[in-house]
Design a protein around this motif. Sequence first.
Motif, PDB file in Angstrom:
ATOM      1  N   LEU A 175       0.833  -1.207   0.000  1.00  0.00           N
ATOM      2  CA  LEU A 175       0.000   0.000   0.000  1.00  0.00           C
ATOM      3  C   LEU A 175       0.868   1.258   0.000  1.00  0.00           C
ATOM      4  N   LEU A 176       1.992   1.183   0.691  1.00  0.00           N
ATOM      5  CA  LEU A 176       2.890   2.348   0.691  1.00  0.00           C
ATOM      6  C   LEU A 176       3.434   2.580  -0.717  1.00  0.00           C
ATOM      7  N   LEU A 177       3.762   1.478  -1.368  1.00  0.00           N
ATOM      8  CA  LEU A 177       4.252   1.582  -2.746  1.00  0.00           C
ATOM      9  C   LEU A 177       3.183   2.209  -3.636  1.00  0.00           C
ATOM     10  N   LEU A 178       1.956   1.766  -3.423  1.00  0.00           N
ATOM     11  CA  LEU A 178       0.831   2.303  -4.194  1.00  0.00           C
ATOM     12  C   LEU A 178       0.683   3.812  -3.942  1.00  0.00           C
ATOM     13  N   ALA A 179       0.859   4.179  -2.686  1.00  0.00           N
ATOM     14  CA  ALA A 179       0.750   5.605  -2.349  1.00  0.00           C
ATOM     15  C   ALA A 179       1.810   6.417  -3.085  1.00  0.00           C
ATOM     16  N   PHE A 180       3.012   5.847  -3.187  1.00  0.00           N
ATOM     17  CA  PHE A 180       4.076   6.538  -3.932  1.00  0.00           C
ATOM     18  C   PHE A 180       3.701   6.675  -5.398  1.00  0.00           C
ATOM     19  N   ILE A 181       3.181   5.587  -5.953  1.00  0.00           N
ATOM     20  CA  ILE A 181       2.801   5.618  -7.377  1.00  0.00           C
ATOM     21  C   ILE A 181       1.712   6.670  -7.605  1.00  0.00           C
ATOM     22  N   MET A 182       0.747   6.678  -6.680  1.00  0.00           N
ATOM     23  CA  MET A 182      -0.346   7.649  -6.824  1.00  0.00           C
ATOM     24  C   MET A 182       0.167   9.077  -6.708  1.00  0.00           C
ATOM     25  N   THR A 183       1.153   9.262  -5.848  1.00  0.00           N
ATOM     26  CA  THR A 183       1.741  10.597  -5.714  1.00  0.00           C
ATOM     27  C   THR A 183       2.344  11.022  -7.042  1.00  0.00           C
ATOM     28  N   GLY A 184       3.031  10.093  -7.695  1.00  0.00           N
ATOM     29  CA  GLY A 184       3.652  10.369  -9.000  1.00  0.00           C
ATOM     30  C   GLY A 184       2.597  10.727 -10.022  1.00  0.00           C
ATOM     31  N   ILE A 185       1.516   9.976 -10.033  1.00  0.00           N
ATOM     32  CA  ILE A 185       0.437  10.227 -11.007  1.00  0.00           C
ATOM     33  C   ILE A 185      -0.193  11.589 -10.749  1.00  0.00           C
ATOM     34  N   GLN A 186      -0.368  11.906  -9.461  1.00  0.00           N
ATOM     35  CA  GLN A 186      -1.009  13.174  -9.088  1.00  0.00           C
ATOM     36  C   GLN A 186      -0.194  14.380  -9.554  1.00  0.00           C
ATOM     37  N   ARG A 187       1.150  14.201  -9.556  1.00  0.00           N
ATOM     38  CA  ARG A 187       1.999  15.343  -9.910  1.00  0.00           C
ATOM     39  C   ARG A 187       1.887  15.718 -11.388  1.00  0.00           C
ATOM     40  N   GLU A 188       1.592  14.710 -12.183  1.00  0.00           N
ATOM     41  CA  GLU A 188       1.503  14.994 -13.622  1.00  0.00           C
ATOM     42  C   GLU A 188       0.318  15.921 -13.902  1.00  0.00           C
ATOM     43  N   LYS A 189       0.539  16.852 -14.841  1.00  0.00           N
ATOM     44  CA  LYS A 189      -0.523  17.815 -15.153  1.00  0.00           C
ATOM     45  C   LYS A 189      -1.589  17.136 -16.011  1.00  0.00           C
ATOM     46  N   ARG A 190      -2.806  17.230 -15.570  1.00  0.00           N
ATOM     47  CA  ARG A 190      -3.901  16.598 -16.309  1.00  0.00           C
ATOM     48  C   ARG A 190      -5.094  17.535 -16.355  1.00  0.00           C
ATOM     49  N   THR A 191      -5.975  17.271 -17.291  1.00  0.00           N
ATOM     50  CA  THR A 191      -7.211  18.048 -17.361  1.00  0.00           C
ATOM     51  C   THR A 191      -8.153  17.564 -16.268  1.00  0.00           C
ATOM     52  N   ASP A 192      -9.162  18.394 -15.981  1.00  0.00           N
ATOM     53  CA  ASP A 192     -10.109  18.039 -14.929  1.00  0.00           C
ATOM     54  C   ASP A 192     -10.803  16.717 -15.185  1.00  0.00           C
ATOM     55  N   SER A 193     -11.188  16.558 -16.479  1.00  0.00           N
ATOM     56  CA  SER A 193     -11.944  15.335 -16.791  1.00  0.00           C
ATOM     57  C   SER A 193     -11.066  14.099 -16.620  1.00  0.00           C
ATOM     58  N   SER A 194      -9.798  14.187 -17.042  1.00  0.00           N
ATOM     59  CA  SER A 194      -8.937  13.008 -16.893  1.00  0.00           C
ATOM     60  C   SER A 194      -8.658  12.739 -15.417  1.00  0.00           C
ATOM     61  N   LYS A 195      -8.564  13.845 -14.628  1.00  0.00           N
ATOM     62  CA  LYS A 195      -8.388  13.668 -13.182  1.00  0.00           C
ATOM     63  C   LYS A 195      -9.564  12.898 -12.596  1.00  0.00           C
ATOM     64  N   LYS A 196     -10.766  13.307 -13.055  1.00  0.00           N
ATOM     65  CA  LYS A 196     -11.973  12.650 -12.539  1.00  0.00           C
ATOM     66  C   LYS A 196     -11.980  11.176 -12.889  1.00  0.00           C
ATOM     67  N   VAL A 197     -11.589  10.917 -14.146  1.00  0.00           N
ATOM     68  CA  VAL A 197     -11.569   9.520 -14.595  1.00  0.00           C
ATOM     69  C   VAL A 197     -10.593   8.723 -13.731  1.00  0.00           C
ATOM     70  N   ILE A 198      -9.431   9.334 -13.516  1.00  0.00           N
ATOM     71  CA  ILE A 198      -8.420   8.634 -12.708  1.00  0.00           C
ATOM     72  C   ILE A 198      -8.936   8.409 -11.288  1.00  0.00           C
ATOM     73  N   MET A 199      -9.601   9.445 -10.758  1.00  0.00           N
ATOM     74  CA  MET A 199     -10.128   9.302  -9.397  1.00  0.00           C
ATOM     75  C   MET A 199     -11.180   8.217  -9.313  1.00  0.00           C
ATOM     76  N   MET A 200     -12.067   8.231 -10.307  1.00  0.00           N
ATOM     77  CA  MET A 200     -13.116   7.213 -10.304  1.00  0.00           C
ATOM     78  C   MET A 200     -12.519   5.813 -10.462  1.00  0.00           C
ATOM     79  N   ALA A 201     -11.531   5.752 -11.375  1.00  0.00           N
ATOM     80  CA  ALA A 201     -10.880   4.455 -11.604  1.00  0.00           C
ATOM     81  C   ALA A 201     -10.182   3.993 -10.319  1.00  0.00           C
ATOM     82  N   GLY A 202      -9.572   4.977  -9.637  1.00  0.00           N
ATOM     83  CA  GLY A 202      -8.881   4.658  -8.369  1.00  0.00           C
ATOM     84  C   GLY A 202      -9.851   4.103  -7.350  1.00  0.00           C
TER      85      GLY A 202
END
Lengths: 633, 502
Positions: free
Chosen positions: A270-297
């Motif tokens: 889970l800690l590893l996953l948290a690191f990966i998610m942190t990396g994904i979060q840093r990348e610049k994305r549009t609102d809709s793609s953020k939502k998709v990622i959040m929903m997928a998460g």
Amino acid sequence: MNHFLILTIQHLEKKRISVDRRLSGIIFGILPGIYLILAFLYIFFITRPEFYFHHVQPPFILSIDYLVPYLKVPGGLSEMIANLFMQSFCYRVPGTIVLFGLAGFIGWLALELMNLIRTSRLNRIWALIPFSLTIILTNHYNFPFSVIVSLLIVLTCSLLLAKKGKRPAGILILYTFGSLMVYYSSGSGYMILFSLMAWFFTFRFNLWKSLLIALFIAGFTFFFCRVASATLFPIPQEHTFFYFFPGKIYFMTFEPNVIFYIYLLSVPGLLLLAFIMTGIQREKRTDSSKKVIMMAGKAFAVATLLALTFSGHRATCRGDAGKIVAVDYYCYHNDTARTAKVARSLDNYSLTANLNYNLAISKAGTMTEDFFKFLQLAGTDALHPDAEFDPEKSFIAADFYYNLGYITEARHWAYASLVDFPYSPRALRILVKIHLITGEYNAARRCLIILSKGLTNRKFVREFSPYLQDTSMIETCREIMEKRNFIPAEKELTPFIDVRFRELLEANARNKFAYEHLVLYYLLDAQLERFMELYEDADNYFSEPVDIYEEAILMFGEVNDSPVNQPYQISPGTMARYREFNSILEQYEGDEKMARNVLYWKMGTGYLYYFHFIYPRIVKPVIIYPEDEEPPI
Amino acid sequence: MKNHRYSEKPFPGSFPRHILFHGLVAVIITMLAGCRGDDRSNSEANRVAKLFPPYYDLTIPPNIAPLNFIIQEPGSGFRVEISAGNSKTIKIRQCSPEITIPLQKWHNILSGNSGKTVQVNISVLDHNRWTRYEPITHHIASDPIDPVLAYRKVHAVYLIWREMGIYTRNLTNFDERPLIENYSTGYGCMNCHSFSNNDPSKMLIHFRIVHPGTLILNEGMLLKVNTRTPDAMSAGIYPSWHPDGNHIAFSTGKISPHLTTRLNKVVDVADRSSDLVVYDVKNNTVTTSPGISTGMRENMPAWSADGRYLYFICAPEAVKGDDESLLHSRYSLMRIAYSTKLNSWGEPEMVLSADSTGMSISMPSVSPGGKYLVCSMTDYGYFTIFHKGSDLYVVDLETNNYRKLELNSGSAESHPSWSSNGRWLVFSSKRMDDVLSRTYIAYFDRNGVAHTPFVLPIKNPGSYHTSVFNYNLPRLVTGRIETGPVDIRDALQKGSLEVDFE
């Protein structure tokens, strides 16, 4: 118009946000709440802490002799703490609360650790994974509870290290102390796990510092484990690096499965996953793609949680194995109805369940009446718990012989169970009674003193202490006096159980248990001539005609082609059953399978059925010893 | 800013703490008062106080650890005074009946008064009255006991075992240290630890089932050997070191445990056949003689003090299929001459026949001076630890006269062995509860009389009530054994050295 449009869009946006919030509320608030309630109910109804306690017999007494050995070896402390927690499992409600609490604490620690890397409400879902697995693994009653305590220690140390180790020097100092503590309290495997967790928190430093600290962690782990095993602790060599739980006797051995390893690695994962998610979060994305990622998460987290929960349940919930423990538990607690119900519900035949069933009905005084209501597939072995030398059945054997009044064998098996389950309340309780029966009052006193230092024996100690304070009071205890009168004559122990039953009868003809067991032995072994000899005395033990005895007489007549109806005044009910049985047999002549099935449902609980369809399918091997060997006595 | 310490509030926030603190002080004062009682209101009891362990009028070694005890008299205060000669009296005054004697003060008393007596005065406060009991007097022998005791701790086991270990205990204090515990070697069985002349540098331990073999410690070297030769019935079983420290006699044979319905003998061990062999430690060879490898059952070897004779027990051959001959035979005491230098054997001689004693002899142990042999005797068989009727006897080897020792109880006595100076006997006894063996120590005076034995003193005597272990096969040694669990574990992992048959 534009204004109206803007208002509409704003309204819709508000509505969407409101729906989102509601959805989030459901996902992160209500669903986990429901999940927690379900988990509590799962422990209460499925895990059944009291069965776990009964099976494991976790020892815990407040005595130096008990406590000190645990402090001498790595991992001992966790085992001792686990035994302490498990005392609450003796009772269903406290056990459920404690197990739920410990699982909750593990979940909370996992959540806190994840939040230190990346704060997200999704972590609440992820943290339910170690929580769930903690509960699910305890379905397997051989699962060493010390694993949970060890993980708790590792996670606590990790949290301290993560919160306080803000600088490289700090993390090194905290890691060193933490890893030593984890090694001592939980063992080498958990030190490696702790090192892995510590490694994640080196990522907060720059690359070189992080690398140096990681190298220190790896080196320290490796060398300390080696040095500790080679010089400090005489642990088995296979425990040098990967000790996760103490060894148990073979029938209590826990074979780690995938779920076990997932459990151990769940928090680092889970800690590893948290690191990966942190990396994904840093990348610049549009609102809709953020939502998709959040929903997928969210979907991924829920799906993973549910998948692990269900697969964990399937992997650890052992059907018949759990029921066999339940049968033993109910039999021990004299709950005959539940013993019978659970024993009959087994998918496959179990000799242990059969022995417990027989013992339960014997204790309830319905041995003869209910005997064939359980399929006696093992034949006479179901009346002989030590037909094969099997330490797994030591508790049952002790109870069985105690019930019969064969007190030397009860003592033998009670001490055998104490060897495999040191300080077991179950073994000590029966030993108190056995020593009271044999007049070994000092030994009874010793067992009672040990019990008094435990946490779950207050009632028993209160009940039996008066007999030791004033031994003349023993004469007022019906149970002890009855068993004392049953003690057989002193001689070498015969290996034949029927001879043991005979010895008991010779010692005391009023021992109904012995009579019933001997008769049933002959019935199970189809030794009908011998049964007929014993039947002469049936009136001494039964006031009413016994169905299975009458059926056996009819079988005797059938086998010997002699009329038995009149001489033995077989009751009309039995005669009617006999005729019906034979007519069905004739009806399906040539189709034994069909006859067997039809009769099983109609008359499967009588001796007629056993005699025709079960006996003599049990073929016992005759052991022939080599010329120069003699059979063990 | 307000000063909280001088708050004007009538009941500041720390009120509950005050209550707690005052209550605590009150409890302490009450407890102290309870322990003190009124010294003037004394009465005399015309008996000694009831103690556990029953340490009454003993002969004790001048170097033994304090004889801690529990006063089993009702009371709320306990006063103990231990005095001897001109030494400073030890005064203990407490609320608990568990008396822990200060180690150094105890040793000061013993060391300054060897050959004299030490007196233990006990008073108990009950219902505000002190009752003084009759004093208990121990005699302090001038002969010290060997400072280290080795024993095996094993559960009350009949046919199975789980945890066990061989431990050493410093008899001058309470330090116990494991030599090896079987959890580190896969829970195999370990037994028959044995020493040459109480010498801690020469020791052997058998390991069975897991990493099997005989581990021999010989002057710092640990060596694992397989003492089974192709012609032998088994590997070595019961050992006895020759006084030269280079030879070990072993029994070999086939034994099997069996259960009984006897309350006083729940388990027995049948000796189906047995012989004796001698292992040469230096040359790694095994030898025997036709005189000790007969159809009869020769077992339990013990060397004479000068090493010229090998004592052993012997029973007639067990007839196959005849349980009576197998289980109920009686063993006689015999000996055979052996020269280790020439490797030559004499003829077996009867020392004490079972017919003359009417009993079965087992576990012989020759005194270091060579004059006495102590053994156990029971109605039949050789494995007497489960025989409630097993007692210790002494045989005068100059006259072959024997007599029952004064130290026996109504319970099983077994495994006797000697201190290096021949003045102390240690043995196992089940007298405490008829189930678990405990180690007892007895003085053996110059007239061959054994004095009242006492159970091995332990720091907390209450542990005798809570321990579920047998203290098995006690052996005295003259010093610390210079090896430990890690060394033994590592030595066991290695392969065994096969012995040659000569």
